[in-house]
Design a protein around this motif. Structure first.
Motif, PDB file in Angstrom:
ATOM      1  N   LEU A 109       0.840  -1.188   0.000  1.00 41.64           N
ATOM      2  CA  LEU A 109       0.000   0.000   0.000  1.00 41.64           C
ATOM      3  C   LEU A 109       0.879   1.243   0.000  1.00 41.64           C
ATOM      4  N   LEU A 110       0.745   2.065  -1.030  1.00 44.02           N
ATOM      5  CA  LEU A 110       1.432   3.354  -1.082  1.00 44.02           C
ATOM      6  C   LEU A 110       0.435   4.448  -0.729  1.00 44.02           C
ATOM      7  N   PHE A 111       0.887   5.433   0.042  1.00 43.30           N
ATOM      8  CA  PHE A 111       0.015   6.507   0.509  1.00 43.30           C
ATOM      9  C   PHE A 111       0.560   7.884   0.119  1.00 43.30           C
ATOM     10  N   PRO A 112       0.668   8.179  -1.169  1.00 43.59           N
ATOM     11  CA  PRO A 112       1.109   9.528  -1.536  1.00 43.59           C
ATOM     12  C   PRO A 112       0.069  10.556  -1.127  1.00 43.59           C
ATOM     13  N   ASP A 113       0.523  11.719  -0.665  1.00 41.19           N
ATOM     14  CA  ASP A 113      -0.400  12.823  -0.456  1.00 41.19           C
ATOM     15  C   ASP A 113      -0.886  13.326  -1.808  1.00 41.19           C
ATOM     16  N   VAL A 121      14.953   3.929   9.562  1.00 44.90           N
ATOM     17  CA  VAL A 121      14.560   5.276   9.989  1.00 44.90           C
ATOM     18  C   VAL A 121      13.540   5.163  11.121  1.00 44.90           C
ATOM     19  N   SER A 122      13.430   6.235  11.904  1.00 43.93           N
ATOM     20  CA  SER A 122      12.507   6.234  13.035  1.00 43.93           C
ATOM     21  C   SER A 122      11.052   6.224  12.585  1.00 43.93           C
ATOM     22  N   TYR A 123      10.767   6.848  11.458  1.00 44.31           N
ATOM     23  CA  TYR A 123       9.444   6.858  10.831  1.00 44.31           C
ATOM     24  C   TYR A 123       9.623   7.537   9.475  1.00 44.31           C
ATOM     25  N   VAL A 124       8.575   7.504   8.661  1.00 40.75           N
ATOM     26  CA  VAL A 124       8.624   8.137   7.344  1.00 40.75           C
ATOM     27  C   VAL A 124       7.531   9.201   7.289  1.00 40.75           C
ATOM     28  N   THR A 125       7.884  10.390   6.826  1.00 39.30           N
ATOM     29  CA  THR A 125       6.898  11.460   6.691  1.00 39.30           C
ATOM     30  C   THR A 125       5.777  11.011   5.757  1.00 39.30           C
ATOM     31  N   GLY A 126       4.543  11.432   6.069  1.00 41.80           N
ATOM     32  CA  GLY A 126       3.370  10.895   5.405  1.00 41.80           C
ATOM     33  C   GLY A 126       3.356  10.964   3.904  1.00 41.80           C
ATOM     34  N   PHE A 127       3.911  12.015   3.286  1.00 36.54           N
ATOM     35  CA  PHE A 127       3.789  12.173   1.843  1.00 36.54           C
ATOM     36  C   PHE A 127       4.588  11.138   1.047  1.00 36.54           C
ATOM     37  N   TYR A 169      -7.597  16.727  11.203  1.00 36.17           N
ATOM     38  CA  TYR A 169      -6.456  16.665  10.297  1.00 36.17           C
ATOM     39  C   TYR A 169      -5.537  15.486  10.635  1.00 36.17           C
ATOM     40  N   ALA A 170      -5.659  14.983  11.859  1.00 36.98           N
ATOM     41  CA  ALA A 170      -4.937  13.772  12.301  1.00 36.98           C
ATOM     42  C   ALA A 170      -3.422  13.915  12.212  1.00 36.98           C
ATOM     43  N   TRP A 171      -2.917  15.067  12.631  1.00 35.40           N
ATOM     44  CA  TRP A 171      -1.479  15.289  12.639  1.00 35.40           C
ATOM     45  C   TRP A 171      -0.755  14.147  13.345  1.00 35.40           C
ATOM     46  N   PHE A 172       0.294  13.618  12.746  1.00 37.40           N
ATOM     47  CA  PHE A 172       1.162  12.549  13.247  1.00 37.40           C
ATOM     48  C   PHE A 172       0.534  11.162  13.162  1.00 37.40           C
ATOM     49  N   GLU A 173      -0.557  11.014  12.402  1.00 35.26           N
ATOM     50  CA  GLU A 173      -1.088   9.680  12.195  1.00 35.26           C
ATOM     51  C   GLU A 173      -0.088   8.836  11.411  1.00 35.26           C
ATOM     52  N   ASP A 174       0.774   9.476  10.608  1.00 33.85           N
ATOM     53  CA  ASP A 174       1.800   8.740   9.878  1.00 33.85           C
ATOM     54  C   ASP A 174       2.833   8.143  10.835  1.00 33.85           C
ATOM     55  N   VAL A 175       3.241   8.925  11.830  1.00 34.56           N
ATOM     56  CA  VAL A 175       4.203   8.435  12.819  1.00 34.56           C
ATOM     57  C   VAL A 175       3.597   7.270  13.607  1.00 34.56           C
ATOM     58  N   ASP A 176       2.350   7.438  14.035  1.00 36.88           N
ATOM     59  CA  ASP A 176       1.664   6.392  14.784  1.00 36.88           C
ATOM     60  C   ASP A 176       1.571   5.097  13.976  1.00 36.88           C
ATOM     61  N   ALA A 177       1.277   5.208  12.689  1.00 40.17           N
ATOM     62  CA  ALA A 177       1.168   4.019  11.840  1.00 40.17           C
ATOM     63  C   ALA A 177       2.513   3.294  11.748  1.00 40.17           C
ATOM     64  N   HIS A 178       3.601   4.049  11.684  1.00 39.45           N
ATOM     65  CA  HIS A 178       4.916   3.405  11.626  1.00 39.45           C
ATOM     66  C   HIS A 178       5.275   2.733  12.943  1.00 39.45           C
ATOM     67  N   PHE A 179       4.920   3.365  14.059  1.00 35.76           N
ATOM     68  CA  PHE A 179       5.197   2.723  15.343  1.00 35.76           C
ATOM     69  C   PHE A 179       4.422   1.412  15.467  1.00 35.76           C
ATOM     70  N   GLY A 180       3.183   1.393  14.967  1.00 36.41           N
ATOM     71  CA  GLY A 180       2.423   0.148  14.972  1.00 36.41           C
ATOM     72  C   GLY A 180       3.040  -0.892  14.059  1.00 36.41           C
ATOM     73  N   GLU A 188      -1.410  -1.673  10.834  1.00 38.03           N
ATOM     74  CA  GLU A 188      -2.543  -1.826  11.735  1.00 38.03           C
ATOM     75  C   GLU A 188      -3.626  -0.786  11.491  1.00 38.03           C
ATOM     76  N   GLY A 189      -3.428   0.068  10.495  1.00 38.46           N
ATOM     77  CA  GLY A 189      -4.400   1.107  10.187  1.00 38.46           C
ATOM     78  C   GLY A 189      -3.978   2.436  10.776  1.00 38.46           C
ATOM     79  N   PHE A 190      -4.793   3.467  10.512  1.00 41.06           N
ATOM     80  CA  PHE A 190      -4.517   4.821  10.974  1.00 41.06           C
ATOM     81  C   PHE A 190      -5.501   5.180  12.088  1.00 41.06           C
TER      82      PHE A 190
END
Length: 348
Positions: free
Chosen positions: A90-94, A194-200, A219-230, A210-212
């Motif tokens: 799954l790719l999630f480009p902004d 890397v510690s996480y990948v920026t959402g774009f 706006y769900a700021w940092f949902e990208d970071v949370d998804a990577h931690f999961g 595990e989902g977002f």
């Protein structure tokens, strides 16, 4: 034996920025290795305008394109895209992500080389220029604004690097990734943990995502970071240095200044404490709490220079409110964390 060829789907969450899709969709369709499907999940006020842009940008495409309209929430929009797709990657480009022609091909080559599925997520690399042939057509008079923005961004990046040790996200991501051994071919594939990948520029193996988190505000700021931690519960997170993506950063209202200031503090606190609670064998919750507090104070102070504008003053006020309100959130257990976040985020 040749690696198994994997399909991927591109899921694009968008809101009130049809002009961004005009640029980004043709670049997705023009990949040297195009997606099996593109799913555009729109939450715009004028969905008809977005539908017209998507239809025009994808006319005659050999790739299937779905367009879905829903309520505003970047986390929910991405989750809808996940549910509507079946591809293993799954790719999630902004909507304003501009990939280079072979970006997807390079990312997919990494997943396919990872025959043991040790990688949970493979991010692209942030490009400092647009893809070849893309003319962003900066309007006359905008050059000075662009130069000023670039200078401010450079200063911010310098500050971020200087204060990395205070960042709960960098610390948590590094520690979680360190629990896993990197494949011996990773460097040869031009990838780095890397510690996480920026959402774009993010992508995931479906089995590791595990989902977002829809608890996060609109706006769900940092949902990208949370998804990577999961995802780090299932494998390593890396960035592919040869898969460039340019972030054009189309303007778009993310909220009023006060809300943006609160989100910057409280969303970070929620995501960091959620990861700490979920990985109690790795982290001391109390230790992460002081790091969140310290980094939050740094963020409040960083907003001071921008307080000359009405938006900047409102953002500073919201950030200060967020810092004062985060105490119960930092003390909450796993079951009470979401409720504590919602209470702290509420207008008063």
């Amino acid at each position: 034996m040749a690696p198994e060829r994997l399909d991927y789907v591109a899921i694009v969450a968008t809101r009130n920025r049809p002009e961004a899709l005009t640029l980004s969709l043709p670049l997705l369709l023009g990949q040297t290795r195009p997606p099996a499907e593109i799913i555009v999940v729109d939450s715009s006020n004028d969905h008809a305008a977005v539908a017209r842009v998507v239809e025009a940008a994808t006319a005659g495409a050999k790739v299937a394109v779905q367009l879905i309209h829903t309520d505003p929430s970047s986390s929910r929009q991405r989750n809808i895209g996940i549910a509507k797709s079946t591809a293993p990657i799954l790719l999630f480009p902004d909507d304003d992500s501009l990939p280079f022609p072979d970006t997807a091909e390079r990312i997919m080559a990494v997943y396919e080389r990872d025959v043991d599925a040790r990688l949970a997520a493979v991010g692209g690399a942030q490009a400092d220029r647009p893809p070849p042939g893309v003319d962003l057509d900066i309007a006359p008079g905008d050059a000075d604004t662009g130069a000023l923005t670039a200078a401010i961004t450079a200063v911010r990046l310098w500050i971020d690097r200087a204060l990395t040790w205070t960042s709960p996200f960098e610390h948590i991501g590094r520690r979680l990734n360190a629990q896993r051994t990197a494949p011996d071919w990773l460097e040869e594939a031009h990838c780095v943990p890397v510690s996480y990948v920026t959402g774009f520029r993010m992508s995931f193996r479906r089995s590791a995502l595990e989902g977002f988190d829809e608890t996060l505000s609109r706006y769900a700021w940092f949902e990208d970071v949370d998804a990577h931690f999961g995802a780090m519960q299932h494998g390593l997170v890396v960035a592919c240095l040869e898969a460039p993506i340019y972030h054009h950063r189309f303007p778009g209202a993310r909220g009023d200044g006060r809300s943006v200031g609160r989100w910057a503090l409280l969303n970070r606190a929620y995501v960091a404490m959620k990861a700490a609670r979920a990985n109690s064998a790795v982290f001391s919750p109390g230790g992460e709490a002081w790091r969140v507090r310290l980094h939050g104070l740094v963020r409040v102070l960083a907003y001071l220079p921008g307080a000359r504008s009405a938006f900047g003053r409102a953002r500073l006020r919201g950030a200060a409110e967020g810092w004062w309100r985060m105490g119960p959130l930092l003390r909450a257990g796993p079951d009470g964390l979401a409720a504590a976040y919602r209470a702290a985020s509420r207008d008063r």
